[in-house]
Write an enzyme that holds these catalytic residues in place. Sequence first.
Site, mmCIF file in Angstrom:
data_model
loop_
_atom_site.group_PDB
_atom_site.id
_atom_site.type_symbol
_atom_site.label_atom_id
_atom_site.label_comp_id
_atom_site.label_asym_id
_atom_site.label_seq_id
_atom_site.Cartn_x
_atom_site.Cartn_y
_atom_site.Cartn_z
ATOM 1 N N TYR A 152 0.835 -1.209 0.000
ATOM 2 C CA TYR A 152 0.000 0.000 0.000
ATOM 3 C C TYR A 152 0.870 1.260 0.000
ATOM 4 C CZ TYR A 152 -3.378 3.538 1.374
ATOM 5 O OH TYR A 152 -4.152 4.674 1.411
ATOM 6 N N LYS A 156 1.206 4.308 -2.843
ATOM 7 C CA LYS A 156 0.939 5.725 -2.580
ATOM 8 C C LYS A 156 2.189 6.588 -2.814
ATOM 9 C CE LYS A 156 -3.415 5.281 -1.870
ATOM 10 N NZ LYS A 156 -4.388 5.838 -2.832
#
Length: 262
Positions: A152, A156
């Site tokens: 994740y 990002k």
Amino acid sequence: MDNFALITGASSGIGKEFAEAFAKRGKNLILVARSKDKLEITARKLRESFGVAVEVISLDLSLEHIAKTLYDEVINRKLIVDTLVNNAGFATTGVLHTTDYQKQHEEIMLNVAATTELTYLFIKDMSERKNGTIINLGSCVSFTPFPYAAVYAATKAYILSFSESISYEYRNSGIRVLAICPAPTQTHFFDKSGNVTDNMRTPANVVKTALKALDRSKKAFKTDGALSKIQSFAHRFASRRTVLKIAGRISGKAWGPRDKAV
Ligand SMILES: NC(=O)c1ccc[n+]([C@@H]2O[C@H](COP(=O)([O-])OP(=O)(O)OC[C@H]3O[C@@H](n4cnc5c(N)ncnc54)[C@H](OP(=O)(O)O)[C@@H]3O)[C@@H](O)[C@H]2O)c1
């Protein structure tokens, strides 16, 4: 033909809030997510409350090249997208090899591939019209690694880098690109993973910060919430090793293994 804002992940949380904020400004909308029923309910409410046109397109954006299907559907409906909000996203958490790889693959496809391909497709038309706005959802973990949410955080970090780079490429094309990087926010995002902090932002906070940054600045990214601001400066005040250790301690409490060894 009227102009539309296309918002991915508009069925809940930050995306739904973006939809309402744009509708309040009189903007027509294209709402995208998998949950057709939720999108239809939101669309009806926004049409009635604000008199805007709202289209619904239900798709799984983690599928290979689904962005092209979405783009073609927008063209078929003869809609012009002058605002693109790449908001749909989710996180897997846990130690890398104990986390289902299929979910991690979907996470990369949704957070990275769909955002990139949608931007690629719509920015060409925006560039020809010399007008457009692209908002990409980064995160406080765009700035630092985050163990136990490794994939994740990497997706990002990609979003921040990608957004800053293209904001420069298109700086003279009438196109604004903004990565909004929120601290933890009260949405369905943490439903599965469990929370990391009690100090949460709201979707309204995030959207207000993003729209203010668009209206009043030329910034390529904007943090929302103190934690995100601190993370954006972290590497200036501490070594990468120290930042990694602190991040690992914070995330490890929520998502790490019970004993210290993997
Ligand atoms: N909440 C936070 O703390 C936080 C902090 C920083 C950044 N963010 C980012 O903010 C964005 C929005 O998250 P949120 O907090 O608002 O979470 P959320 O309430 O869980 O909303 C996620 C949205 O993405 C959609 N979505 C998920 N998988 C999808 C798929 N495969 N295809 C199409 N749409 C899909 C969901 O709709 P369906 O399930 O109907 O498809 C939903 O509308 C994400 O990019 C997230 O990474 C969140």
